[in-house]
Motif scaffolding. Structure first.
Motif, PDB file in Angstrom:
ATOM      1  N   LYS A 131       0.831  -1.209   0.000  1.00  0.00           N
ATOM      2  CA  LYS A 131       0.000   0.000   0.000  1.00  0.00           C
ATOM      3  C   LYS A 131       0.866   1.260   0.000  1.00  0.00           C
ATOM      4  O   LYS A 131       0.585   2.236  -0.707  1.00  0.00           O
ATOM      5  CB  LYS A 131      -0.914  -0.014   1.231  1.00  0.00           C
ATOM      6  CG  LYS A 131      -1.918   1.130   1.283  1.00  0.00           C
ATOM      7  CD  LYS A 131      -2.667   1.142   2.610  1.00  0.00           C
ATOM      8  CE  LYS A 131      -3.486  -0.119   2.804  1.00  0.00           C
ATOM      9  NZ  LYS A 131      -4.287  -0.061   4.068  1.00  0.00           N
ATOM     10  N   HIS A 132       1.963   1.225   0.768  1.00  0.00           N
ATOM     11  CA  HIS A 132       2.852   2.373   0.913  1.00  0.00           C
ATOM     12  C   HIS A 132       3.487   2.755  -0.430  1.00  0.00           C
ATOM     13  O   HIS A 132       3.500   3.938  -0.819  1.00  0.00           O
ATOM     14  CB  HIS A 132       3.934   2.040   1.939  1.00  0.00           C
ATOM     15  CG  HIS A 132       4.943   3.117   2.148  1.00  0.00           C
ATOM     16  ND1 HIS A 132       4.644   4.309   2.790  1.00  0.00           N
ATOM     17  CD2 HIS A 132       6.265   3.184   1.806  1.00  0.00           C
ATOM     18  CE1 HIS A 132       5.728   5.059   2.837  1.00  0.00           C
ATOM     19  NE2 HIS A 132       6.727   4.404   2.248  1.00  0.00           N
ATOM     20  N   PHE A 133       4.012   1.776  -1.161  1.00  0.00           N
ATOM     21  CA  PHE A 133       4.708   2.090  -2.416  1.00  0.00           C
ATOM     22  C   PHE A 133       3.744   2.412  -3.544  1.00  0.00           C
ATOM     23  O   PHE A 133       4.045   3.247  -4.402  1.00  0.00           O
ATOM     24  CB  PHE A 133       5.638   0.940  -2.795  1.00  0.00           C
ATOM     25  CG  PHE A 133       6.900   0.909  -1.983  1.00  0.00           C
ATOM     26  CD1 PHE A 133       7.892   1.860  -2.178  1.00  0.00           C
ATOM     27  CD2 PHE A 133       7.097  -0.063  -1.018  1.00  0.00           C
ATOM     28  CE1 PHE A 133       9.054   1.846  -1.421  1.00  0.00           C
ATOM     29  CE2 PHE A 133       8.255  -0.085  -0.271  1.00  0.00           C
ATOM     30  CZ  PHE A 133       9.235   0.874  -0.467  1.00  0.00           C
ATOM     31  N   VAL A 134       2.608   1.756  -3.559  1.00  0.00           N
ATOM     32  CA  VAL A 134       1.607   2.071  -4.581  1.00  0.00           C
ATOM     33  C   VAL A 134       1.126   3.509  -4.392  1.00  0.00           C
ATOM     34  O   VAL A 134       0.930   4.255  -5.365  1.00  0.00           O
ATOM     35  CB  VAL A 134       0.438   1.068  -4.522  1.00  0.00           C
ATOM     36  CG1 VAL A 134      -0.711   1.531  -5.418  1.00  0.00           C
ATOM     37  CG2 VAL A 134       0.901  -0.332  -4.919  1.00  0.00           C
ATOM     38  N   LYS A 135       0.950   3.930  -3.128  1.00  0.00           N
ATOM     39  CA  LYS A 135       0.562   5.310  -2.822  1.00  0.00           C
ATOM     40  C   LYS A 135       1.603   6.303  -3.331  1.00  0.00           C
ATOM     41  O   LYS A 135       1.277   7.417  -3.744  1.00  0.00           O
ATOM     42  CB  LYS A 135       0.378   5.465  -1.312  1.00  0.00           C
ATOM     43  CG  LYS A 135      -0.027   6.858  -0.849  1.00  0.00           C
ATOM     44  CD  LYS A 135      -0.109   6.926   0.673  1.00  0.00           C
ATOM     45  CE  LYS A 135       1.277   6.781   1.287  1.00  0.00           C
ATOM     46  NZ  LYS A 135       1.261   6.923   2.766  1.00  0.00           N
ATOM     47  N   ASN A 167      -3.686  -7.506  -3.885  1.00  0.00           N
ATOM     48  CA  ASN A 167      -4.927  -6.766  -3.625  1.00  0.00           C
ATOM     49  C   ASN A 167      -4.683  -5.295  -3.295  1.00  0.00           C
ATOM     50  O   ASN A 167      -5.609  -4.480  -3.348  1.00  0.00           O
ATOM     51  CB  ASN A 167      -5.709  -7.423  -2.478  1.00  0.00           C
ATOM     52  CG  ASN A 167      -6.267  -8.775  -2.880  1.00  0.00           C
ATOM     53  OD1 ASN A 167      -6.362  -9.095  -4.059  1.00  0.00           O
ATOM     54  ND2 ASN A 167      -6.628  -9.594  -1.886  1.00  0.00           N
ATOM     55  N   GLU A 168      -3.430  -4.962  -2.958  1.00  0.00           N
ATOM     56  CA  GLU A 168      -3.094  -3.557  -2.683  1.00  0.00           C
ATOM     57  C   GLU A 168      -2.472  -2.870  -3.893  1.00  0.00           C
ATOM     58  O   GLU A 168      -1.964  -1.748  -3.791  1.00  0.00           O
ATOM     59  CB  GLU A 168      -2.143  -3.464  -1.491  1.00  0.00           C
ATOM     60  CG  GLU A 168      -2.755  -3.914  -0.175  1.00  0.00           C
ATOM     61  CD  GLU A 168      -3.966  -3.081   0.227  1.00  0.00           C
ATOM     62  OE1 GLU A 168      -4.013  -1.879  -0.152  1.00  0.00           O
ATOM     63  OE2 GLU A 168      -4.870  -3.626   0.894  1.00  0.00           O
ATOM     64  N   GLY A 169      -2.482  -3.550  -5.037  1.00  0.00           N
ATOM     65  CA  GLY A 169      -2.046  -2.900  -6.277  1.00  0.00           C
ATOM     66  C   GLY A 169      -0.684  -3.295  -6.804  1.00  0.00           C
ATOM     67  O   GLY A 169      -0.140  -2.607  -7.684  1.00  0.00           O
ATOM     68  N   ALA A 170      -0.097  -4.387  -6.315  1.00  0.00           N
ATOM     69  CA  ALA A 170       1.199  -4.821  -6.827  1.00  0.00           C
ATOM     70  C   ALA A 170       1.094  -5.135  -8.319  1.00  0.00           C
ATOM     71  O   ALA A 170       0.170  -5.823  -8.752  1.00  0.00           O
ATOM     72  CB  ALA A 170       1.689  -6.054  -6.071  1.00  0.00           C
ATOM     73  N   ARG A 171       2.046  -4.598  -9.092  1.00  0.00           N
ATOM     74  CA  ARG A 171       2.064  -4.886 -10.532  1.00  0.00           C
ATOM     75  C   ARG A 171       2.547  -6.309 -10.785  1.00  0.00           C
ATOM     76  O   ARG A 171       2.049  -7.009 -11.656  1.00  0.00           O
ATOM     77  CB  ARG A 171       2.993  -3.890 -11.246  1.00  0.00           C
ATOM     78  CG  ARG A 171       3.385  -4.259 -12.685  1.00  0.00           C
ATOM     79  CD  ARG A 171       2.184  -4.264 -13.614  1.00  0.00           C
ATOM     80  NE  ARG A 171       2.550  -4.622 -14.975  1.00  0.00           N
ATOM     81  CZ  ARG A 171       2.533  -5.858 -15.479  1.00  0.00           C
ATOM     82  NH1 ARG A 171       2.166  -6.872 -14.696  1.00  0.00           N
ATOM     83  NH2 ARG A 171       2.855  -6.100 -16.733  1.00  0.00           N
TER      84      ARG A 171
END
Length: 533
Positions: A131-135, A167-171
């Protein structure tokens, strides 16, 4: 039919740096990164910023790659800290890379033993890190460490680790065979199951080579659905190494089953740079290349048996699975006691000697090679010595330097220091030149006696000044105090040309001198030095 995209992720600068005996400088890393970018890989993992001064300095440099995304590596946040307050994650943010690859545990055994936290805490760490890096708008990749072992032990938990990042947006979710013990059929089965939860277009493979299956496992993974492949140049890596990109990349391009289904960002013409890229790494590491590497090794397209050579001359496809030039390599016809006329003729043509097959000198040369190999010579690894021998029999070769006499002594002084002294009488154009030298051994002393006096060799001095001895090997061919010794010398010069010479004798000094004289003669011959009178 449209092709699916494969992405190549190189981790030479991070995983490769964990190899025993490898210690990249910042300049080394910059050279390797530039070569990889020129090759056209999708991602270059530069290292772990904050983990050591070299990696930190590397990421502080300004990088302007044309093809690759520079990627920084780190681990999930620590338990008891928020992602915003974790120093390790902050170092990754400050590295200013467009992509980050974070390793996290996916084997409950490791969570318990290595981390000493609960399974739920590990899942929370993965989730909050993603979540932190996707943000922060980073392309986020999650390296699921020990995934295959974890899946075999507890599939539900291993999958929950993947989902916590995805689910938190990892590519990318990268499935790691960290211990390298998984086999291809297991890879296929497990990835087929994983693809029901995580789409293949978001899956990667990171294989280690502990069973010798890293390349096979990577190919099986692609066939089962993954679309990112991680590996290193020459399979560099901890323990037995990582998947070798120098084998994987040409396989994707040149093998029909992969080439018709997949495409890479790497340009087709760039695979001709693979051999150059492979040898650049060895040059930086100051080690001899593994000549038996598939595709790029010096022996990958070498032919020794007479029947093989005869067939290859008619059509190389008889004993070669690809054209060596497609990967920047070349064919090599080996001359040995197993050689037939086909080997000799083919080898002569590669060094510029055209001769009729019926010429009796062919048989004379073949017999000479076999006789010499019977007493200990081995020409399949001594190209320069073979060429000199061939030219002396087939055509005339100039006389350059003669060594009429030499004297070598070894003494130990009162302090316990062992010193070797050598004298060698060289003759050039009838002039006798006495050379002396010291060394840490008798062979080194004799070598120094000649090399340190090149200025006295008049017309040959300018040709020999850049001559360097790269490698020196001694092999005892039989046992006992009268054992026969074979000496092999690898030499190079400022033009980057390497050549190999050989000497055989019951005396190691004499064997060394023969190999050394061949090295000098070959250097003078190839540089068209004027012959002695």
């Amino acid at each position: 039919m449209s092709k699916e995209q494969l992405f190549i992720f190189d981790t030479t600068l991070r995983d490769g740096a964990q190899t025993q005996g490898v210690d990249f400088s910042v300049d080394d890393k910059l050279k390797i990164a530039l070569a990889l970018d020129n090759l056209g890989v999708d991602y270059i993992e530069g290292g772990w910023p904050g983990a050591n001064p070299t990696d930190t300095e590397f990421f502080q440099k300004k990088h302007s790659f044309n093809n690759a995304k520079l990627t920084s590596f780190g681990m999930t946040k620590k338990t008891g800290r928020s992602a915003d307050n974790d120093p390790g994650l902050s170092a990754l943010i400050n590295s200013n890379t467009p992509a980050v690859c974070i390793v996290g545990k996916s084997w409950d055994f490791h969570v318990d033993i290595a981390l000493g936290i609960s399974n739920e805490e590990n899942l929370e760490n993965i989730k909050e890190t993603a979540k932190h890096f996707v943000k922060e708008n980073k392309e986020f990749m999650f390296d699921a460490e020990h995934f295959f072992d974890g899946y075999k032990a507890n599939p539900n938990y291993a999958l929950s680790c993947l989902k916590a990042a995805f689910n938190e947006g990892a590519r990318w979710i990268v499935l790691c065979d960290t211990n390298g013990g998984t086999l291809p059929h297991e890879v296929t089965k497990i990835i087929t199951e994983v693809s029901k939860t995580i789409p293949g277009k978001n899956l990667g493979i990171h294989a280690h080579n502990d069973t010798g299956n890293a390349v096979a496992n990577s190919l099986a993974a692609v066939w089962a659905g993954v679309r990112q492949v991680q590996g290193t140049i020459n399979g560099l890596g901890e323990r037995c190494g990582n998947a070798n990109l120098m084998s994987l990349i040409p396989t994707f391009f040149l093998k029909k089953d992969f080439a018709t289904k997949f495409q890479l960002k790497i340009k087709p013409d760039n695979i001709k740079k693979l051999t150059e890229c492979s040898r650049l790494l060895d040059e930086i590491l100051n080690r001899k290349p593994n000549k038996h590497l598939p595709y790029v090794g010096a022996a990958a397209f070498s032919h020794k048996g007479g029947l093989h050579v005869s067939a290859v001359q008619k059509d190389p496809r008889t004993y070669e699975h690809i054209n060596p030039e497609e990967v920047g390599n070349s064919r090599n016809i080996v001359v040995s006691d197993q050689s037939g006329k086909s080997n000799i003729i083919s080898r002569l043509r590669t060094i510029g000697i055209e001769i009729e097959e019926s010429d009796p000198k062919i048989r004379k040369l073949l017999d000479e090679v076999k006789d010499r190999e019977f007493i200990g010579y081995s020409y399949d690894g001594a190209d320069a010595s073979f060429e000199l021998l061939a030219r002396r029999i087939i055509s005339k070769i100039p006389r350059y330097i003669s060594i009429k006499e030499y004297d070598v002594s070894v003494k130990k002084d009162s302090s316990g220091t062992i010193v070797s002294l050598a004298k060698a009488q060289l003759e050039v154009d009838g002039e006798k030149i006495m050379c002396t030298g010291e060394g840490n051994g008798p062979v080194n002393a004799l070598d120094n006696a000649i090399r340190q006096n090149v200025d006295r060799l008049n017309k040959y001095s300018k040709y020999l000044k850049d001559l360097k001895l790269v490698d020196y090997k001694v092999r005892i061919l039989n046992t006992g105090t009268e054992a026969i010794t074979r000496v092999s010398i690898e030499s190079t010069d400022s033009k980057g040309k390497n050549w190999f010479t050989i000497g055989v004798s019951a005396n190691i000094i004499d064997a060394s001198l023969k190999a050394l004289v061949d090295s000098l003669d070959y250097k003078l011959f190839k540089d068209n030095a004027p012959a002695s009178l």
